[in-house]
Write an enzyme that holds these catalytic residues in place. Sequence first.
Site, PDB file in Angstrom:
ATOM      1  N   GLU A 152     -18.934  -6.701   5.243  1.00  0.00           N
ATOM      2  CA  GLU A 152     -17.592  -6.621   5.797  1.00  0.00           C
ATOM      3  C   GLU A 152     -17.224  -7.936   6.467  1.00  0.00           C
ATOM      4  O   GLU A 152     -18.072  -8.720   6.869  1.00  0.00           O
ATOM      5  CB  GLU A 152     -17.498  -5.461   6.789  1.00  0.00           C
TER       6      GLU A 152
ATOM      7  N   GLN B 205       0.842  -1.193   0.000  1.00  0.00           N
ATOM      8  CA  GLN B 205       0.000   0.000   0.000  1.00  0.00           C
ATOM      9  C   GLN B 205       0.875   1.241   0.000  1.00  0.00           C
ATOM     10  O   GLN B 205       1.786   1.373   0.829  1.00  0.00           O
ATOM     11  CB  GLN B 205      -0.909   0.003   1.237  1.00  0.00           C
TER      12      GLN B 205
ATOM     13  N   SER C 265       5.005  -1.508   4.143  1.00  0.00           N
ATOM     14  CA  SER C 265       5.451  -2.874   4.401  1.00  0.00           C
ATOM     15  C   SER C 265       5.340  -3.694   3.125  1.00  0.00           C
ATOM     16  O   SER C 265       4.471  -3.451   2.283  1.00  0.00           O
ATOM     17  CB  SER C 265       4.622  -3.507   5.519  1.00  0.00           C
TER      18      SER C 265
ATOM     19  N   SER D 101       0.698   6.604   2.677  1.00  0.00           N
ATOM     20  CA  SER D 101       1.330   7.581   3.567  1.00  0.00           C
ATOM     21  C   SER D 101       2.527   8.259   2.913  1.00  0.00           C
ATOM     22  O   SER D 101       3.253   7.658   2.115  1.00  0.00           O
ATOM     23  CB  SER D 101       1.789   6.901   4.863  1.00  0.00           C
TER      24      SER D 101
END
Length: 689
Positions: free
Chosen positions: A556, A438, A473, A441
């Site tokens: 979910e 991902q 990560s 950030s």
Amino acid sequence: MPIGISDDHTELAATVRKWAESQGSIAAVRAAETDPEALAPWATLPAEMGLSTIALPESVGGGGGTLLDQAVAVEAAGYALVPGPFLTTVVAGLMYDDADLRAGIAGGRISVGLGVDPRAVLDAATATHLSVPTDRGHVLVPADRVQVRPGESVDLTRGVGEVVLDGADTAGLPTCASAGAPLELVVLAAAEASGIARWCLDTAVEYAKVREQFGKKIGAFQAVKHLCAEMLEISESVTAAAWDAAEAAEHGGDQARFAAGVAATICFDGAVEVAKACIQVLGGIGFTFEHDSHLYLRRAIALRAFVGDTGAFAAELAACARDGVRRSGDIDFGGQDAEFREAARTEAQRIGALAEADRRAALADSGLLAPHWPTPYGLGAGAVQQLVIDQELGSAGVERPDLVIGAWAAPTILEGGTDEQRERWVRPTLTGEITWCQLFSEPGAGSDLASLRMKAERTDGGWLLTGQKVWNSIAERADWGVCLARTDAEAKPHAGITYFVVDMKSAGIDVRPLRELTGEALFNEVFFDSVFVPDDCVVGEINGGWRLAVTTLANERVAMAGSKLGDSVELAVDLLDEVGSPSAAEKVGRAIALAQVVKLLAMRSTLRSIAGQGPGAESSVAKLVGVRSRQDSAELAMELLGAEMFTASERALAANDLFLRNRCLSIAGGTTQILRNVAGERILGLPRG
């Protein structure tokens, strides 16, 4: 959210609160300051409504309900500050298996004062009967057979007195063998503590929404917002622990003992803390006698003193855990699982019979790997079907592979991608052919993604991405990355962002390991230098990336919490025999209780899903409480190891690593401070700053 989850419990709680308010419960407490008889009617008023005997058998005039039913009513009575011997009478009716006593309570002829210590028996001067501890257990005596010495209590809603049994004839009277605080008292007092905490939270939040200082509603100030969010965390924890204690008490044994220990450790301290915080939010008005908040603080502090030392309860909980007791996470589906059970079992057993190497593909093809995803990649499974599948896979010895970042990337592609994109990326994610990272950030945009600066510029057939990402990560080995970049610098911050899928082997990508305080490099910085991303790797609309970044699937993922308390807590339990000090036992017990509360919050959230309800506060609170639990327990494990921490023993190295690694938990996925802002605004409805 209150203790009760079902519609029936919600209605019961509302009825009790409305009744108490209509009867003027707090007005009676106020009147009692000058009129000692003002509280006298409250000895029988709850019985007239059938509230004192909800969990007693119908044969004695009771309601034939469960202890949880009774706890719901007691919590609501605590919220309304019902005065007099309601709690103690309810507890006595459950403690003593005596038909005459129970019939008398149901008929309003008997009220019971009760004490854990004969020096402090609640409502000793006004009740018809008194439950008093002796060296042989508790005994129930008519009040006119014993001497009562009036006492003084900080709680203005209940009287107190010392009961002197010397010379009293107790032969043939009802007895209860429980030593110390009876289980029924702990469970129902915890429910009352939940009601107290909830009133204090509601009162503080409502005041923070309207009270103005310096031209703003005080709820807009971060300090007040965080204080209210912390009250929410504690209040939800108290409610979850009280709920589980009532559930477990029905079954008795070690499960009841464990759950009651958690409730005693969490609920009474928690109610006091929330009551104190309520007065802090109220400010000067909270310190006036005219405001009701001090009545709740008085009730909370007296309730804690009455039930007993919470540190001792924590130590007993630690001993229970040391004996190997853990709270099971079984769910009663109420028959809703029947339609899914056979098919799930058949498929799980079929996959379980395959060779290990063939199971992942079979899980993907069957939809059982991510059953909440829509077909054909999942089953579109709701909460009940997901949990049934979990149970059957567990029984068949089949473990699902962890999709890691793919568990976030693929649902976004399913939600906003094209058919070609779904075909290209989703099934290979399930089968493990591709791995994701991902890329959200940035050094200047952590939790605040709207401030991200990576720019994407139009070029022939696609986009050129330039900028820096951080805290990524798996970036060093990922095949693909999901990336947010700014495609319109002139648009509002949230409106100019697009969602890209980036081939991590593209020219211009530089992945650099980022060494953390653990000494390892689990994360990376990723630099983009005019990295080409073709148009077919844009997910959703241009400038529509913000919506995709926060989207979730209609169904979910839900899961059952296991019985394990967490690595650090389990290590602390293992160390108890070696350390052996009372203070260590108390600390470990408190760590166990907090870890269990995290599991209970998740369980309650799951049960809401099963009931078809929207998410409650539990899921948001669980992250905040869970972070505190994991960080504090890791530090406790290091403390208990003492000098062994300076050795290279396996457990010392593990404890060191957990302590250091867990520091990221209050930062990753949104800092604790940001999440408290979110909780204050989105759950409590406080104004933005």
